[in-house]
Design an enzyme around this catalytic site. Structure first.
Site, PDB file in Angstrom:
ATOM      1  N   GLU A 178      -9.950 -36.116   7.904  1.00  0.00           N
ATOM      2  CA  GLU A 178      -9.807 -37.112   6.839  1.00  0.00           C
ATOM      3  C   GLU A 178      -9.404 -38.457   7.459  1.00  0.00           C
ATOM      4  O   GLU A 178      -8.602 -38.506   8.387  1.00  0.00           O
ATOM      5  CB  GLU A 178      -8.719 -36.648   5.854  1.00  0.00           C
ATOM      6  CG  GLU A 178      -8.536 -37.592   4.669  1.00  0.00           C
ATOM      7  CD  GLU A 178      -7.515 -37.116   3.639  1.00  0.00           C
ATOM      8  OE1 GLU A 178      -6.605 -36.331   3.993  1.00  0.00           O
ATOM      9  OE2 GLU A 178      -7.644 -37.527   2.465  1.00  0.00           O
ATOM     10  N   LYS A 186     -13.324 -37.750  -2.654  1.00  0.00           N
ATOM     11  CA  LYS A 186     -12.123 -36.953  -2.986  1.00  0.00           C
ATOM     12  C   LYS A 186     -11.888 -37.006  -4.494  1.00  0.00           C
ATOM     13  O   LYS A 186     -11.760 -38.096  -5.079  1.00  0.00           O
ATOM     14  CB  LYS A 186     -10.936 -37.524  -2.220  1.00  0.00           C
ATOM     15  CG  LYS A 186      -9.665 -36.703  -2.264  1.00  0.00           C
ATOM     16  CD  LYS A 186      -8.627 -37.335  -1.321  1.00  0.00           C
ATOM     17  CE  LYS A 186      -7.402 -36.513  -1.105  1.00  0.00           C
ATOM     18  NZ  LYS A 186      -6.506 -37.107  -0.091  1.00  0.00           N
ATOM     19  N   CYS A 222      -8.867 -32.701   1.602  1.00  0.00           N
ATOM     20  CA  CYS A 222      -7.409 -32.551   1.624  1.00  0.00           C
ATOM     21  C   CYS A 222      -6.804 -32.068   0.307  1.00  0.00           C
ATOM     22  O   CYS A 222      -6.885 -30.890   0.007  1.00  0.00           O
ATOM     23  CB  CYS A 222      -6.770 -33.857   2.111  1.00  0.00           C
ATOM     24  SG  CYS A 222      -5.120 -33.571   2.797  1.00  0.00           S
TER      25      CYS A 222
HETATM   26  N1  LIG Z   1      -3.080 -35.891   2.117  1.00  0.00           N
HETATM   27  C1  LIG Z   1      -3.475 -35.158   1.076  1.00  0.00           C
HETATM   28  O1  LIG Z   1      -4.420 -35.492   0.398  1.00  0.00           O
HETATM   29  C2  LIG Z   1      -2.812 -33.915   0.664  1.00  0.00           C
HETATM   30  C3  LIG Z   1      -1.610 -33.416   1.350  1.00  0.00           C
HETATM   31  O2  LIG Z   1      -1.109 -33.942   2.333  1.00  0.00           O
HETATM   32  C4  LIG Z   1      -1.022 -32.217   0.743  1.00  0.00           C
HETATM   33  O3  LIG Z   1      -1.606 -31.682  -0.224  1.00  0.00           O
HETATM   34  O4  LIG Z   1       0.020 -31.778   1.201  1.00  0.00           O
END
Ligand SMILES: NC(=O)CC(=O)C(=O)O
Length: 274
Positions: free
Chosen positions: A43, A113, A153
Site C-alpha cells: 500500500e 480502497k 488494507c
Molecule cells: N492502514 C489501514 O488501512 C488499516 C490498518 O492499519 C488496520 O486496519 O489496522
C-alpha cells in the site's frame, strides 16, 4: 488445476517519489528473476503513509509516472503486476488505488480502497477520509491461471467483502496493506489468516518495510497464507521479497474436505435481512 509462483515485495518507502518508483521497479525485477509470475507491491508504495501528503503525491491514470512504470515493467517481464497502491487523482477526488497490469502491460483491474481507515486509538489517530474518497467497486481480476480479488488494507477487516470476492470465484485475495505498530502486533496475522480460513483461498498481504523514523511506522511482516490458514511465507521488518507457490489443487482439496462454502445456511441468512 494449475500452480503459479507469487512474490510479495516488502519495500522501503521514502519521501522521495522518484526513488520509490525506481526502487519498486528494481525489486519487481528481482522478484521476477526468482520465477514469480504474479508480483504484489505494498500500500502507498510511492508515498509516505501520511494522509496530508496523499494529494501532493497523487497522479492520474493513464499518464502518471507510477502507473506508466507499472505497465511497462509488467509487459517487459511478462508478469501480472498487482501494483500495491498509490494516491490516484480523478477530478477533485483522490483515491487509494491499486492498479493491476497484465503480461502485455494492459490494465486488468483497478481497486479503489472501499473502507477508509478512520480510527481514533490510543497512540494512533488516522483519518483517511480527510484527504481521500472511498471506492465503490469490487475488484476481481482474471489473471489467466487464476482469479484474483483485490482489497486494500482496512478492507480486509470487513469479512463481507472477502466473502463476496470468494463467492465471485477468486482463488486468492491480494492485499496491499500498511498496518502499524498499534494494530499490527494485535491483528495482522490473525486477520490475514482468518480471511484465508473463512473463504478457503490464498491470502497475500504486502506491507512497506518498517521505518522507525517515519511519522506512521508500518508493521512489516508481509505474508502469504494458504487456504488451510497456514502461513507459507513471511517477511521480517526490512526490505525483503518472499516467494510462495500457489496451488489451485490445494483450494479444491480443502473445500472438498471442509465444505464451508457449500454448507452456508443462506436460507436463514436471508431471513436476517430485515
Ligand atoms: N492502514 C489501514 O488501512 C488499516 C490498518 O492499519 C488496520 O486496519 O489496522
Amino acid at each position: 488445476m494449475g500452480k503459479c509462483k507469487l512474490a510479495v515485495c516488502q519495500i522501503n518507502v521514502t519521501a522521495d517519489k522518484r526513488f520509490n518508483i525506481n526502487n519498486a521497479r528494481d525489486v519487481v525485477f528481482r522478484a521476477a528473476s526468482q520465477g514469480a509470475q504474479i508480483v504484489l507491491l505494498p500500500e502507498m508504495f510511492n508515498c509516505p503513509y501520511e494522509t496530508s501528503l496523499f494529494p501532493d503525491y497523487a497522479e492520474s491514470y493513464p499518464d502518471g509516472e507510477t502507473v506508466q512504470m507499472l505497465s511497462r515493467v509488467a509487459a517487459e517481464l511478462g508478469i501480472v503486476l498487482v501494483g500495491g497502491s498509490i494516491p490516484e487523482r480523478d477530478g477533485d477526488i483522490v483515491y487509494n488505488t491499486c492498479f493491476v497490469f497484465g503480461q502485455q502491460g494492459g490494465l486488468l483491474g483497478r481497486h479503489r480502497k472501499m473502507h477508509l481507515f478512520d480510527v481514533d486509538l490510543p497512540d494512533l489517530n488516522v483519518q483517511e477520509s480527510s484527504t481521500l474518497g472511498p471506492g465503490r467497486d469490487f475488484t476481481v481480476v482474471d489473471a489467466g491461471i487464476c482469479k484474483i480479488g483485490v482489497m486494500i488494507c482496512f478492507d480486509v477487516r470487513f469479512p463481507e467483502l472477502a466473502r463476496l470476492l470468494a463467492l465471485a470465484g477468486v482463488d486468492m485475495l491480494l492485499i496491499p496493506a500498511a498496518f502499524n505498530m498499534v494494530t499490527g502486533p494485535a491483528h495482522w496475522d490473525l486477520t490475514m489468516r482468518m480471511r484465508a480460513v473463512d473463504n478457503q483461498v490464498y491470502v497475500a498481504a504486502a506491507s512497506p518495510a518498517r521505518d522507525e523514523q517515519a511519522e506512521y511506522v508500518t508493521y512489516g511482516h508481509s505474508m502469504v497464507v494458504d487456504p488451510w490458514g497456514t502461513v507459507v511465507a513471511q517477511a521480517g521488518t526490512g526490505e525483503e521479497i518472499i516467494v510462495a507457490e500457489v496451488n489451485l489443487e490445494t483450494i479444491r482439496e480443502v473445500r472438498e474436505r471442509l465444505p464451508l462454502l457449500a454448507q452456508r445456511r443462506t436460507d436463514l441468512y436471508d431471513l436476517c435481512k430485515k
